[in-house]
Design an enzyme around this catalytic site. Structure first.
Site, PDB file in Angstrom:
ATOM      1  N   CYS B  68       0.849  -1.199   0.000  1.00 32.20           N
ATOM      2  CA  CYS B  68       0.000   0.000   0.000  1.00 32.20           C
ATOM      3  C   CYS B  68       0.880   1.242   0.000  1.00 32.20           C
ATOM      4  O   CYS B  68       0.598   2.234  -0.677  1.00 32.20           O
ATOM      5  CB  CYS B  68      -0.883   0.036   1.249  1.00 32.20           C
ATOM      6  SG  CYS B  68      -1.856  -1.428   1.557  1.00 32.20           S
ATOM      7  N   CYS B  71       2.260   3.313  -3.105  1.00 32.69           N
ATOM      8  CA  CYS B  71       1.503   4.412  -3.704  1.00 32.69           C
ATOM      9  C   CYS B  71       1.177   5.500  -2.689  1.00 32.69           C
ATOM     10  O   CYS B  71       1.222   6.680  -2.989  1.00 32.69           O
ATOM     11  CB  CYS B  71       0.184   3.903  -4.282  1.00 32.69           C
ATOM     12  SG  CYS B  71       0.354   2.741  -5.642  1.00 32.69           S
ATOM     13  N   HIS B  72       0.775   5.073  -1.477  1.00 33.27           N
ATOM     14  CA  HIS B  72       0.250   6.010  -0.485  1.00 33.27           C
ATOM     15  C   HIS B  72       1.302   6.358   0.555  1.00 33.27           C
ATOM     16  O   HIS B  72       1.859   5.472   1.193  1.00 33.27           O
ATOM     17  CB  HIS B  72      -0.954   5.411   0.237  1.00 33.27           C
ATOM     18  CG  HIS B  72      -2.088   5.037  -0.674  1.00 33.27           C
ATOM     19  ND1 HIS B  72      -2.917   5.970  -1.247  1.00 33.27           N
ATOM     20  CD2 HIS B  72      -2.531   3.836  -1.106  1.00 33.27           C
ATOM     21  CE1 HIS B  72      -3.823   5.351  -1.991  1.00 33.27           C
ATOM     22  NE2 HIS B  72      -3.609   4.061  -1.924  1.00 33.27           N
ATOM     23  N   CYS B 103      -8.945  -0.969  -3.713  1.00 38.30           N
ATOM     24  CA  CYS B 103      -7.533  -0.737  -3.999  1.00 38.30           C
ATOM     25  C   CYS B 103      -6.815  -2.073  -4.197  1.00 38.30           C
ATOM     26  O   CYS B 103      -5.985  -2.228  -5.086  1.00 38.30           O
ATOM     27  CB  CYS B 103      -6.908   0.014  -2.829  1.00 38.30           C
ATOM     28  SG  CYS B 103      -5.973   1.465  -3.308  1.00 38.30           S
ATOM     29  N   CYS B 166     -33.736   1.452  15.047  1.00 35.34           N
ATOM     30  CA  CYS B 166     -32.522   1.990  15.674  1.00 35.34           C
ATOM     31  C   CYS B 166     -32.858   3.198  16.542  1.00 35.34           C
ATOM     32  O   CYS B 166     -32.380   3.350  17.658  1.00 35.34           O
ATOM     33  CB  CYS B 166     -31.512   2.424  14.615  1.00 35.34           C
ATOM     34  SG  CYS B 166     -31.131   1.194  13.371  1.00 35.34           S
ATOM     35  N   HIS B 170     -31.599   4.641  20.229  1.00 32.98           N
ATOM     36  CA  HIS B 170     -30.428   5.521  20.174  1.00 32.98           C
ATOM     37  C   HIS B 170     -30.762   6.992  19.982  1.00 32.98           C
ATOM     38  O   HIS B 170     -29.890   7.842  20.108  1.00 32.98           O
ATOM     39  CB  HIS B 170     -29.471   5.032  19.087  1.00 32.98           C
ATOM     40  CG  HIS B 170     -28.942   3.659  19.388  1.00 32.98           C
ATOM     41  ND1 HIS B 170     -28.151   3.390  20.472  1.00 32.98           N
ATOM     42  CD2 HIS B 170     -29.122   2.468  18.761  1.00 32.98           C
ATOM     43  CE1 HIS B 170     -27.849   2.107  20.504  1.00 32.98           C
ATOM     44  NE2 HIS B 170     -28.431   1.521  19.476  1.00 32.98           N
ATOM     45  N   CYS B 211     -26.561  -5.594  16.750  1.00 33.01           N
ATOM     46  CA  CYS B 211     -27.723  -4.806  17.161  1.00 33.01           C
ATOM     47  C   CYS B 211     -29.007  -5.400  16.574  1.00 33.01           C
ATOM     48  O   CYS B 211     -30.021  -5.497  17.257  1.00 33.01           O
ATOM     49  CB  CYS B 211     -27.555  -3.362  16.682  1.00 33.01           C
ATOM     50  SG  CYS B 211     -27.641  -2.140  17.993  1.00 33.01           S
TER      51      CYS B 211
END
Lengths: 112, 250
Positions: B68, B71-72, B103, B166, B170, B211
Site C-alpha cells: 500500500c 503508492c500512499h 484498492c 434503531c 439511540h 444490534c
C-alpha cells in the site's frame, strides 16, 4: 497455524538504580475457554496462553500459569528493580505449543 | 388534516427539534471509568494490537504486488477516515473496508479480503487510527443523498420480534437504562472498536449485525448495500465528533 502473535512490552529505556519501575506486557490471543459451543452445538476447543515467563539476564523474575478464566489478549503489569543494565525477555507459550517473545534493553543510571 | 393531528404533529416536531439541537455524544461518554482508562492507555488498549498489525500490512508487499505504501504516503492517510463512507467517482458508496478492498483488487490484483477478517480489520483500524482526534466530516450532498435517505429509512424502520427501530433506542432513549446498560447514541466515531462483549475488535457492520440480532431481527450481510447506507446515515449523525478508533466499548 499459530494464533499467538504480536507481543507488546513497555519499559522505560533508562531507570534509576534501586528504584522500582513498571513493566507492562501484553499479547494478542483469543483465550478460547473450551467451555463455549458453536452454532451447531459442538464444543469449541480450548485454546489459551498457558505460560508467561519474564527473565532478566537469564534469571527468572516472574512466571505466570494462566487458566481459561483469563480474558482475551492477556495483559500484566508488575514492578521491577534493577541495580545494573540488563536485558529483559518475556516469553509467551500457548497450549498449541506456539511461542513468541519480546525483549528490551534497559539502561540504569546511578541514584542521584 | 384534523386539528388534533396537527397539534400532535407540532408537539412531535418540537421534540424532534429539541433532540436535533443537541450535539452528538460519543459512546465514550457512556463508558465507565475502567473502560475509559483502557481506551486512553495506548499500551493497554487491545485495539492497538490491530493498529500495529495494520501498520505492518500497509508497509509490506502483498505477495508479488507492491505494498500500500508504494503508492500512499502514510502521513497522507491522516484525515481520510473522517470522510467515509463516501460516494466514489463511479457512483458506488464505499466505506473504509470497501475502499481498501477496491484498492486491493484494482492495484494489487488480489481477491478482496473477507469482511471481518483479521487482515481487513487490521488495515481498516490502522487507517481509522490515522485520523484519531479529527472530527467526523461525512458529506451529505446531492451525490450521497439517495444513500443517506435509504440509510435513514433503515434507521427508522421497526425490525425483528421486538419491533424496534434503531432510533427507538439511540435517539429517543439514549442515556436511559436498558437492563444493566446505559443506552448510547449509537455513534460510530470509535469504530472499528474493541468490544468487551466480543473480546475482540469489530467493524461497524459487525456492530449492526449484533444490534439487529439483539432485537431478534435477521441481520443483513456485512458489506451489504443496506448496511453501507445505514453506515452513511449513522456516521453523518455523528458529524463533528472526534474519531477515537480503536475505541473500547462494552
Amino acid at each position: 497455524v499459530s494464533r499467538l502473535h504480536t507481543p507488546r512490552l513497555s519499559v522505560p529505556d533508562v531507570v534509576v538504580a534501586g528504584q522500582p519501575f513498571e513493566v507492562r506486557v501484553m499479547v494478542a490471543h483469543e483465550m478460547e475457554t473450551g467451555f463455549r459451543r458453536d452454532l451447531h452445538g459442538q464444543r469449541i476447543p480450548r485454546h489459551i496462553v498457558t505460560h508467561v515467563r519474564v527473565r532478566v539476564d537469564d534469571e527468572e523474575v516472574l512466571r505466570v500459569d494462566l487458566g481459561p478464566g483469563v480474558a482475551a489478549n492477556p495483559y500484566f503489569s508488575f514492578q521491577l528493580c534493577l541495580d545494573a543494565p540488563a536485558d529483559l525477555r518475556v516469553d509467551w507459550q500457548d497450549d498449541d505449543g506456539a511461542q513468541v517473545d519480546s525483549r528490551a534493553r534497559i539502561d540504569v543510571r546511578p541514584r542521584a | 388534516v384534523p386539528a388534533p393531528c396537527v397539534a400532535a404533529l407540532a408537539v412531535l416536531a418540537t421534540i424532534a427539534a429539541c433532540m436535533a439541537s443537541g450535539e452528538p455524544r460519543s459512546g465514550y461518554d457512556y463508558l465507565g471509568p475502567e473502560n475509559r482508562a483502557l481506551q486512553d492507555d495506548a499500551f493497554a488498549n487491545p485495539g492497538m494490537l490491530w493498529v500495529e498489525r495494520g501498520a505492518q500490512a500497509f508497509h509490506a508487499a502483498a505477495g508479488d504486488a507492491p505494498a500500500c505504501s508504494a503508492c500512499h504516503d502514510a502521513a497522507a492517510m491522516r484525515g481520510v477516515a473522517t470522510r467515509y463512507p463516501l460516494v466514489a467517482d463511479d457512483g458506488a458508496l464505499l466505506n473504509l473496508e470497501g475502499r481498501i478492498n477496491r484498492c486491493r483488487v484494482r492495484h494489487q490484483r488480489h481477491p478482496p479480503l473477507p469482511y471481518e477478517s483479521d487482515a481487513l480489520l487490521a488495515l481498516t483500524t490502522w487507517l481509522a487510527a490515522q485520523s484519531r482526534g479529527m472530527r467526523v466530516a461525512v458529506a451529505v450532498d446531492a451525490r450521497s443523498a439517495p444513500f443517506h435517505a435509504r440509510g435513514r429509512q433503515l434507521y427508522e424502520t421497526r425490525l425483528g420480534q421486538l419491533g424496534l427501530a434503531c432510533r427507538h433506542c439511540h435517539e429517543r432513549n439514549a442515556g436511559r437504562r436498558l437492563r444493566g446498560e446505559t443506552i448510547s447514541e449509537g455513534m460510530l466515531n470509535g469504530y472499528p472498536a474493541y468490544r468487551q462483549a466480543w473480546q475482540s475488535l469489530g467493524s461497524t457492520h459487525r456492530l449492526f449485525r449484533w444490534c439487529n440480532e439483539a432485537v431478534r431481527a435477521q441481520p443483513w450481510e456485512a458489506g451489504s448495500p443496506e448496511y453501507l447506507a445505514l453506515e452513511l446515515y449513522v456516521a453523518a449523525r455523528g458529524n463533528g465528533l472526534r474519531i477515537e478508533a480503536p475505541a473500547v466499548r462494552r
